[in-house]
Design a protein around this motif. Structure first.
Motif, PDB file in Angstrom:
ATOM      1  N   LYS A   1       3.749   5.843  -6.492  1.00  0.00           N
ATOM      2  CA  LYS A   1       3.546   4.420  -6.722  1.00  0.00           C
ATOM      3  C   LYS A   1       2.998   3.748  -5.472  1.00  0.00           C
ATOM      4  CE  LYS A   1       6.233   0.486  -8.110  1.00  0.00           C
ATOM      5  NZ  LYS A   1       7.121  -0.096  -9.063  1.00  0.00           N
ATOM      6  N   GLU A   2       3.591   4.125  -4.358  1.00  0.00           N
ATOM      7  CA  GLU A   2       3.173   3.496  -3.124  1.00  0.00           C
ATOM      8  C   GLU A   2       3.543   4.369  -1.945  1.00  0.00           C
ATOM      9  OE1 GLU A   2       3.828  -0.734  -3.168  1.00  0.00           O
ATOM     10  OE2 GLU A   2       4.216  -0.659  -1.018  1.00  0.00           O
ATOM     11  N   VAL A   3       2.752   4.293  -0.891  1.00  0.00           N
ATOM     12  CA  VAL A   3       3.078   4.993   0.350  1.00  0.00           C
ATOM     13  C   VAL A   3       3.393   3.951   1.405  1.00  0.00           C
ATOM     14  CG1 VAL A   3       2.175   6.424   2.203  1.00  0.00           C
ATOM     15  CG2 VAL A   3       1.639   6.963  -0.163  1.00  0.00           C
ATOM     16  N   VAL A   4       4.580   4.039   1.955  1.00  0.00           N
ATOM     17  CA  VAL A   4       4.993   3.060   2.951  1.00  0.00           C
ATOM     18  C   VAL A   4       5.043   3.724   4.315  1.00  0.00           C
ATOM     19  CG1 VAL A   4       6.876   1.554   3.662  1.00  0.00           C
ATOM     20  CG2 VAL A   4       6.340   1.820   1.232  1.00  0.00           C
ATOM     21  N   LYS A   5       4.265   3.214   5.245  1.00  0.00           N
ATOM     22  CA  LYS A   5       4.279   3.787   6.593  1.00  0.00           C
ATOM     23  C   LYS A   5       5.441   3.181   7.391  1.00  0.00           C
ATOM     24  CE  LYS A   5      -0.133   5.677   7.552  1.00  0.00           C
ATOM     25  NZ  LYS A   5      -0.176   6.686   6.500  1.00  0.00           N
TER      26      LYS A   5
ATOM     27  N   MET B   1       2.317  -4.040   4.607  1.00  0.00           N
ATOM     28  CA  MET B   1       2.226  -2.801   5.392  1.00  0.00           C
ATOM     29  C   MET B   1       2.067  -1.601   4.495  1.00  0.00           C
ATOM     30  SD  MET B   1       2.292  -3.293   8.602  1.00  0.00           S
ATOM     31  CE  MET B   1       2.626  -1.640   9.129  1.00  0.00           C
ATOM     32  N   ASN B   2       1.443  -1.786   3.359  1.00  0.00           N
ATOM     33  CA  ASN B   2       1.257  -0.632   2.472  1.00  0.00           C
ATOM     34  C   ASN B   2      -0.163  -0.123   2.602  1.00  0.00           C
ATOM     35  OD1 ASN B   2       3.737  -1.586   1.552  1.00  0.00           O
ATOM     36  ND2 ASN B   2       2.693  -2.913   0.090  1.00  0.00           N
ATOM     37  N   GLN B   3      -0.304   1.158   2.436  1.00  0.00           N
ATOM     38  CA  GLN B   3      -1.660   1.695   2.429  1.00  0.00           C
ATOM     39  C   GLN B   3      -1.817   2.567   1.212  1.00  0.00           C
ATOM     40  OE1 GLN B   3      -3.020   3.622   5.860  1.00  0.00           O
ATOM     41  NE2 GLN B   3      -2.345   2.026   7.276  1.00  0.00           N
ATOM     42  N   MET B   4      -2.979   2.677   0.730  1.00  0.00           N
ATOM     43  CA  MET B   4      -3.226   3.595  -0.386  1.00  0.00           C
ATOM     44  C   MET B   4      -3.140   5.016   0.115  1.00  0.00           C
ATOM     45  SD  MET B   4      -3.440   1.709  -2.816  1.00  0.00           S
ATOM     46  CE  MET B   4      -3.886   2.869  -4.090  1.00  0.00           C
TER      47      MET B   4
END
Lengths: 275, 265, 282
Positions: A228-232, A1-4
């Motif tokens: 590092k990462e965007v978590v919705k 469930m990660n998106q750039m």
């Protein structure tokens, strides 16, 4: 469930946009790069939390959006306009108690408006609305010295909200409060935010808090930090009772924890660079 | 928390972190300030007859030492300062300690001490003259009367600022009252005491000089007045410089003692 | 006073979590019975002192050349106060005090601000300031006398120099102890420098600066009276010394009493003001 992170080319009109923003501090020990390269955007009406290891430049990032620091590289813009100084459409809430102890709650909440030159009647009216919203109506004429820590933070939130900012910047606003108060005030914040729906950039150390409050969580790396990462966060809005017990909640929490752990070890572990 | 309103330098009471007055750049700057002051003095002396030049003043001072005439007065002044200060300390420390330790005594005497501090103590000098006659005795008494206040007040503050856990610690270690005072209280209060001592010294010094201006048989204050009366301006300024040096030396010495004490503590 | 227990419906906080939202009461510094007892004892001591002095002076235990009975002092006071000479002296002394204090304030506060803005200046100048404080500025009286003439000028300057030191130092310390977060807050709402100074710095610093101002005033009083005593030809301080030289013990004591009453009065008023300011602004 990660998106750039959203690329600049697809940014929408009313976004807060970070473009390659970076910050290098000159200290007695030489140059330290706090923030390396952050690119991303905060869409309208979204609540974004930033988490990451200690000292990774989260506050620095916030200060740059608020116009308190000038980035040494790149830029941040709000609604297409680059941020170069504190603006009318941003408001900040700090972790430390920032109430003016010689003023009443009413005059504290009206402070931002007073500085802007809003006439007395109008600013008192707007302040009263916010005081009502944060649930401090009975304490309007009290002084901060008579209030508890949680109440003082509510005053700070009311003051920020009274300025009707486009972007609300909150730097670990509940960090100094005890666990119980923190949970209460978190729920209150969401209740208030549902009504005002400003863009919020919220820094916290508390992963649970981040998951509970936000639409999106940005995980920062250790210094020099990048996103590092965007978590919705796809939990239902408004958050129902018992959100914390949802299996999805637990999943998101674990995922974030695993990301942060790696970075935290870089900061605190055996191979860590001293600040 | 009710602390005695200290009528003293607020910065240096209680939680003093002893400043190190000696980094190299700082001292260079200080030297620069001294040079500037000397230059200003020299300029003034050229502009007006009423100010003697630094050179003339230093020469006159040296002459006073050379012909030995100054020693009688130097002794008188220093004696009065020392005796007065010792009496003030002997009275001030115990009194200040008692007032600080007892809540009740504090409540009774705090306003009295604060009120008495506001009274110009110089006004009582004639009484002291009646009791002691003109001489070092009266000057010492004046100095004692004035210096007892800062010593008392800073001792009181020092006692009140002692971490309340320390007495508990002393009891848990089964220390006798004497041991408690000596090994725990005194080191804990040392910074406050040192500040009181330093200020007490300065105030004793000022009051001796002032007393000597009013009535004395010997003393640097008297000498200054005489020089002025004889229009011997270089001598007068020379003595003023000497007084400044004494004040500075005393303060530096006490400062150094303060630093050493807090390093041990 | 405990807040929130009226349990208004809208505020979900006050209903359950009383422990979380109870407002703090302003604590009193000491229990009342203690303070009242202490006050009683204090008055007893002072009255007792007067009684003892009265007895000692009347019975000759204390010589008349040293002190006259307090009742006689009071009688002298009553006859002296309405006189023109006393009026002139009083006006002279009080004006000198006020002017000296004003000068001390006007010089002291900016000096304190400078010392705050340039910390290095404070460090570097500290030995000079301390030495200056220990030096009776009265030594410069001859210079001032020649420059300004035989009037209140030199006394004002000397008293002012004593007055400005605590004011400057307290201002510096007060400004230093203002929480930096307030500066950040003012920045974040885009306050102009003057808005910051007037709306934040000044009110935050005032309760901390006032003790220094009070001390400055006290030193203005002490300095004025002391200088008048030694050097002047007019004024309450002078008059006390004058009567000593005239061997008029009774009148000398009367003027000493005036000085005592004046100082204590000034101190009481300022202490009351200080408490008010602390209550309203701290």
């Amino acid at each position: 469930m990660n998106q750039m992170p959203t690329m600049p080319s697809t940014k929408q009109e009313h976004d807060v946009v970070f473009e390659n923003i970076g910050m290098t501090f000159q200290t007695a020990a030489g140059a330290t790069q706090a923030v390396a390269n952050v690119t991303g955007s905060i869409p309208e009406h979204k609540f974004v939390s930033i988490i990451g290891p200690s000292g990774c430049g989260k506050s620095t990032l916030l200060d740059m959006v608020g116009g308190l620091l000038k980035p040494t590289q790149g830029s941040v813009s709000i609604d297409g306009e680059a941020v170069t100084a504190p603006r009318r459409d941003t408001a900040m809430v700090f972790q430390e108690d920032s109430t003016l102890h010689w003023r009443s709650v009413l005059d504290n909440v009206a402070f931002g408006l007073e500085v802007k030159g809003v006439p007395k009647d109008e600013r008192h009216e707007r302040a009263r609305k916010m005081i009502e919203l944060v649930g401090l109506r009975q304490f309007e004429d009290h002084r901060p010295g008579q209030l508890s820590g949680g109440m003082k933070q509510r005053v700070a939130i009311a003051r920020a909200m009274a300025m009707e900012p486009r972007v609300l910047l909150m730097d670990e606003p509940f960090g100094a409060l005890d666990q119980q108060t923190r949970q209460f005030i978190g729920r209150e914040l969401l209740r208030i935010w549902e009504k005002t729906r400003n863009r919020v950039l919220f820094i916290t150390h508390d992963i649970q808090e981040a998951v509970y409050l936000s639409d999106e969580v940005w995980v920062m790396s250790a210094r020099p930090s990048v996103v590092k990462e965007v978590v919705k966060i796809d939990l239902p809005r408004p958050r129902p009772e018992g959100t914390h017990a949802l299996p999805r909640f637990r999943e998101l929490e674990d995922h974030l924890w695993s990301l942060v752990k790696v970075e935290a070890e870089k900061t605190l572990g055996p191979g860590a660079q001293l600040a | 928390m009710r602390t005695a309103t200290l009528p003293l330098f607020p910065r240096t009471t209680g939680r003093t972190k002893t400043r190190n007055p000696g980094t190299v750049t700082d001292n260079l700057w200080r030297a620069a300030v001294m040079v500037a002051l000397l230059a200003l003095w020299a300029a003034l002396s050229v502009l007006t007859d009423l100010v003697a030049s630094p050179a003339a003043s230093f020469t006159a001072l040296v002459e006073l030492f050379a012909d030995g005439s100054i020693y009688r007065h130097l002794n008188a002044t220093l004696q009065a300062v020392l005796i007065g200060f010792l009496i003030a300390a002997a009275a001030g420390f115990p009194l200040g300690y008692a007032i600080g330790r007892s809540k009740f005594l504090g409540a009774v005497f705090d306003p009295i001490v604060a009120g008495a501090f506001a009274i110009p103590r110089v006004i009582f000098f004639p009484i002291l003259l009646q009791v002691f006659g003109v001489g070092v005795g009266a000057q010492s008494a004046m100095a004692a009367l004035a210096a007892v206040f800062p010593i008392m007040v800073s001792t009181t503050a020092g006692v009140r600022a002692i971490n309340p856990l320390l007495p508990k610690l002393a009891r848990s270690l089964n220390l006798s009252p004497l041991q408690t005072v000596a090994k725990i209280y005194v080191p804990a209060m040392a910074p406050s005491l040192m500040v009181g001592i330093r200020i007490g010294f300065s105030i004793a010094f000022i009051n001796v000089i002032i007393a000597e201006f009013f009535a004395a048989r010997a003393g640097l204050g008297l000498l200054t007045l005489r020089a002025y009366g004889q229009l011997d301006l270089p001598a007068m300024y020379g003595i003023i410089v000497l007084l400044a040096l004494i004040a500075l030396a005393g303060n530096l010495a006490l400062w150094a003692a303060e630093r050493r004490l807090s390093r041990k503590a | 006073m405990v807040a929130g227990q009226s349990g208004s419906g809208e505020d979900p906080w006050t209903r359950g979590a009383a422990g979380v939202t109870v407002a703090k009461t302003l604590t009193r510094s000491q229990p009342d019975p203690l303070r009242r007892r202490a006050a009683a004892v204090r008055w007893a001591i002072l009255v007792g002192l007067v009684v003892v002095l009265e007895a000692a002076t009347r019975t000759g235990l204390v010589d008349r050349t040293l002190m006259v009975p307090p009742s006689e002092i009071l009688a002298r006071l009553i006859s002296i106060v309405p006189t023109g000479q006393f009026g002139a002296d009083a006006v002279r002394t009080i004006t000198t005090i006020l002017v000296a204090f004003a000068v001390g304030l006007v010089l002291g506060i900016p000096l304190g601000v400078v010392l705050w803005r340039i910390p290095a200046a404070g460090r570097i100048l500290e030995p000079f300031i301390v030495t200056g404080y220990a030096m009776p500025t009265l030594l410069f009286y001859p210079v001032l006398l020649a420059v300004m003439g035989l009037n209140a000028g030199p006394i004002i300057l000397i008293a002012a120099s004593m007055s400005l030191v605590p004011i400057a130092l307290t201002t510096m310390v007060a400004l230093n102890s203002i929480k930096p977060i307030l500066h950040k807050l003012a920045n974040s709402v885009n306050a102009s420098p003057s808005q910051y100074y007037v709306k934040v710095l000044l009110p935050a610093a005032t309760p901390l600066v006032f003790p220094g101002v009070k001390l400055g005033f006290i030193y203005a009083v002490i300095g004025t009276v002391a200088m008048e005593f030694i050097l002047a030809a007019q004024g309450i301080g002078f008059r006390a010394g004058f009567y000593y030289r005239e061997l008029n013990t009774a009148d000398m004591w009367a003027y000493i009493a005036v000085v005592v009453v004046l100082s204590v009065l000034v101190n009481s008023i300022l202490t009351w003001l200080e408490k008010r300011i602390r209550r309203d602004m701290l």
